[in-house]
Design an enzyme around this catalytic site. Sequence first.
Site, PDB file in Angstrom:
ATOM      1  N   TRP A  36      -7.957-120.335 -42.824  1.00 43.10           N
ATOM      2  CA  TRP A  36      -7.920-121.455 -43.778  1.00 43.10           C
ATOM      3  C   TRP A  36      -7.240-122.677 -43.199  1.00 43.10           C
ATOM      4  O   TRP A  36      -6.214-122.562 -42.516  1.00 43.10           O
ATOM      5  CB  TRP A  36      -7.136-121.003 -45.008  1.00 43.10           C
ATOM      6  CG  TRP A  36      -6.586-122.078 -45.888  1.00 43.10           C
ATOM      7  CD1 TRP A  36      -5.423-122.775 -45.699  1.00 43.10           C
ATOM      8  CD2 TRP A  36      -7.155-122.584 -47.095  1.00 43.10           C
ATOM      9  NE1 TRP A  36      -5.238-123.668 -46.727  1.00 43.10           N
ATOM     10  CE2 TRP A  36      -6.286-123.568 -47.610  1.00 43.10           C
ATOM     11  CE3 TRP A  36      -8.322-122.284 -47.828  1.00 43.10           C
ATOM     12  CZ2 TRP A  36      -6.532-124.265 -48.787  1.00 43.10           C
ATOM     13  CZ3 TRP A  36      -8.569-122.980 -49.005  1.00 43.10           C
ATOM     14  CH2 TRP A  36      -7.682-123.952 -49.465  1.00 43.10           C
ATOM     15  N   ASP A  39      -4.466-129.668 -45.485  1.00 44.11           N
ATOM     16  CA  ASP A  39      -4.189-131.014 -44.964  1.00 44.11           C
ATOM     17  C   ASP A  39      -4.209-131.099 -43.435  1.00 44.11           C
ATOM     18  O   ASP A  39      -3.709-130.203 -42.752  1.00 44.11           O
ATOM     19  CB  ASP A  39      -2.773-131.475 -45.356  1.00 44.11           C
ATOM     20  CG  ASP A  39      -2.463-131.292 -46.810  1.00 44.11           C
ATOM     21  OD1 ASP A  39      -3.299-130.766 -47.538  1.00 44.11           O
ATOM     22  OD2 ASP A  39      -1.347-131.665 -47.205  1.00 44.11           O
ATOM     23  N   GLN A  55      -2.549-127.767 -41.831  1.00 44.86           N
ATOM     24  CA  GLN A  55      -1.994-126.698 -42.662  1.00 44.86           C
ATOM     25  C   GLN A  55      -2.897-125.488 -42.478  1.00 44.86           C
ATOM     26  O   GLN A  55      -4.108-125.560 -42.727  1.00 44.86           O
ATOM     27  CB  GLN A  55      -1.957-127.144 -44.128  1.00 44.86           C
ATOM     28  CG  GLN A  55      -0.919-128.204 -44.411  1.00 44.86           C
ATOM     29  CD  GLN A  55       0.487-127.617 -44.414  1.00 44.86           C
ATOM     30  OE1 GLN A  55       0.896-127.004 -45.366  1.00 44.86           O
ATOM     31  NE2 GLN A  55       1.222-127.817 -43.313  1.00 44.86           N
TER      32      GLN A  55
HETATM   33  C1  FRU Z   1      -1.313-131.344 -50.124  1.00 41.94           C
HETATM   34  C2  FRU Z   1      -0.216-130.301 -50.091  1.00 41.94           C
HETATM   35  C3  FRU Z   1       1.062-130.931 -49.604  1.00 41.94           C
HETATM   36  C4  FRU Z   1       1.818-129.753 -49.063  1.00 41.94           C
HETATM   37  C5  FRU Z   1       0.713-128.898 -48.491  1.00 41.94           C
HETATM   38  C6  FRU Z   1       0.944-127.419 -48.602  1.00 41.94           C
HETATM   39  O1  FRU Z   1      -2.591-130.829 -50.087  1.00 41.94           O
HETATM   40  O2  FRU Z   1      -0.069-129.747 -51.376  1.00 41.94           O
HETATM   41  O3  FRU Z   1       1.756-131.666 -50.565  1.00 41.94           O
HETATM   42  O4  FRU Z   1       2.759-130.140 -48.114  1.00 41.94           O
HETATM   43  O5  FRU Z   1      -0.473-129.252 -49.175  1.00 41.94           O
HETATM   44  O6  FRU Z   1      -0.021-126.699 -47.903  1.00 41.94           O
END
Ligand code: FRU
Length: 495
Positions: A36, A39, A55
């Site tokens: 997965w 961001d 992420q």
């Molecule tokens: C945005 C978010 C951020 C956070 C991250 C966690 O999509 O919610 O605010 O840091 O994703 O994965």
Amino acid sequence: MISKKLHKARSYELQKGAEIEQKERPLFHISPYIGWMNDVNGFSWFNGAYHIFYQYNPYDTVWGPMHWGHVVSENLIDWKYLPAALAPDSKADEKGCFSGCAIPARNGSLALFYTGVHRGRDESGRKADVQEQMLAYGDGLNFKKVKRNPVLTGDILKNGWSLRDFRDPKIVIDGFSYKVFCVNRNEKGLGQIISFVSRDLENWRFDKVVLENDGNHGIMWECPDYITVEGQNILLFSIQNQVSNDVFTASNIVTYVLEDEELGFSCENIQQLDYGIDFYAHQTVTAPDGRIVLIAWLQNWDTCGYRNAKEKWFGQGTIPRELSVQNGKLLQQPVRELEKLRNGRSEGQVICLQGKPVAIDGIHGVHNDVLIEAECMDCSISQKIQVHFFKKENNYLLLEYDFMTGEVVLDRTHCGSDKAFQHRVCRKYERLNSDLNRVRIRCIQDRNSVEVFFGEGELVLSMAVYNREIRNGISFYADSAVHMNIVAYKLEKSE
Ligand code: FRU
């Protein structure tokens, strides 16, 4: 020495990522090595290459323990996977390495500045997952978290400000200082952007509340960014729980175009950055030639349910986009580097069709750069043009424009999905020029997406596509008073 957790993630992705063939991925959009991604993080230029982190949950195609995945590129189009950069392997980020930024630091290394989530106590003393900011330095491949972490801690926040929602730092260099913009939830429970300053990235002092949600823009905000494009200062952020209205189509993103009067921010203009349903959590970088380039997650929390469960990866980045400003509007165009992938030009015309959509010789497949110029001879009645992407029989992704109403529709309802929260977006096109009878549209199609740029890039819509099978057809349709000229390039990579 890397931690056990990072070692495990790196070994896992090396083995499993290699099992995914290139043809199972987008050709020129970023996708996670395995598992997965949400961001994009840490978009930066360091030692002769663009770096993007993301992420990342390598172990599943749903959100989970957040690591940072890592890709590099010299041209924003050919991305190479590097081993995962961060794992949630320290006390201060035991519950996840959330979003953040990367900047070349004065000590010659690349600094990652991100949110560490850990078990602690919130502002009312209750046990909770709290968020504080972390620093790691590295050579562009391996990163070491500093001993003092977290370096920007919750005790700097004012009374009543949320420790559960204090995240997504974005650093800008301000003379000899660093300034960081973070999101937070204020005592009213609403999102705010706050800033801090530091000379060494480790010691921070509170600067100010940059902007507060007045209650009209969702609830919590995420992923702030502050850029200057052609002299115009712009604050960007993503909004959670945005209710659809005339200006905003969905829980998506807005841009405030601001005047920075002695460090005060006044909203001069406000716009949504992308009107598609799959766009969130952007990042920007200044390219070596001065261009400001933006990339985002080509997905949205509201639309994550739309997936092909058979794929071994989920989530992707948008095409990197060059930003410019015209008449107070932020414009986006695909980076010019994309044109290097153009190979094979086809063209055709669609004139005054009354019947069925038509295919054009040479225009098919799922990697295309399609340029459309359409003219309407009589716009007093509804006159539409349509493009059908990913077409097989009655299944396709629909792009439609109506000259009379100015309405744009992007719709994947009949594009082979099992379940989706939201499939369709409809938006009025407010053009920069006054020629209402003509429209120029550029569509960038990759295996799992279509991104549509109207005019100079004043209206952009992104949509993800996760079909169960690859559908190669494309067809075009124009109502009786419309002429449509089409030029399409196949996008290909040589290796
Ligand atoms: C945005 C978010 C951020 C956070 C991250 C966690 O999509 O919610 O605010 O840091 O994703 O994965």
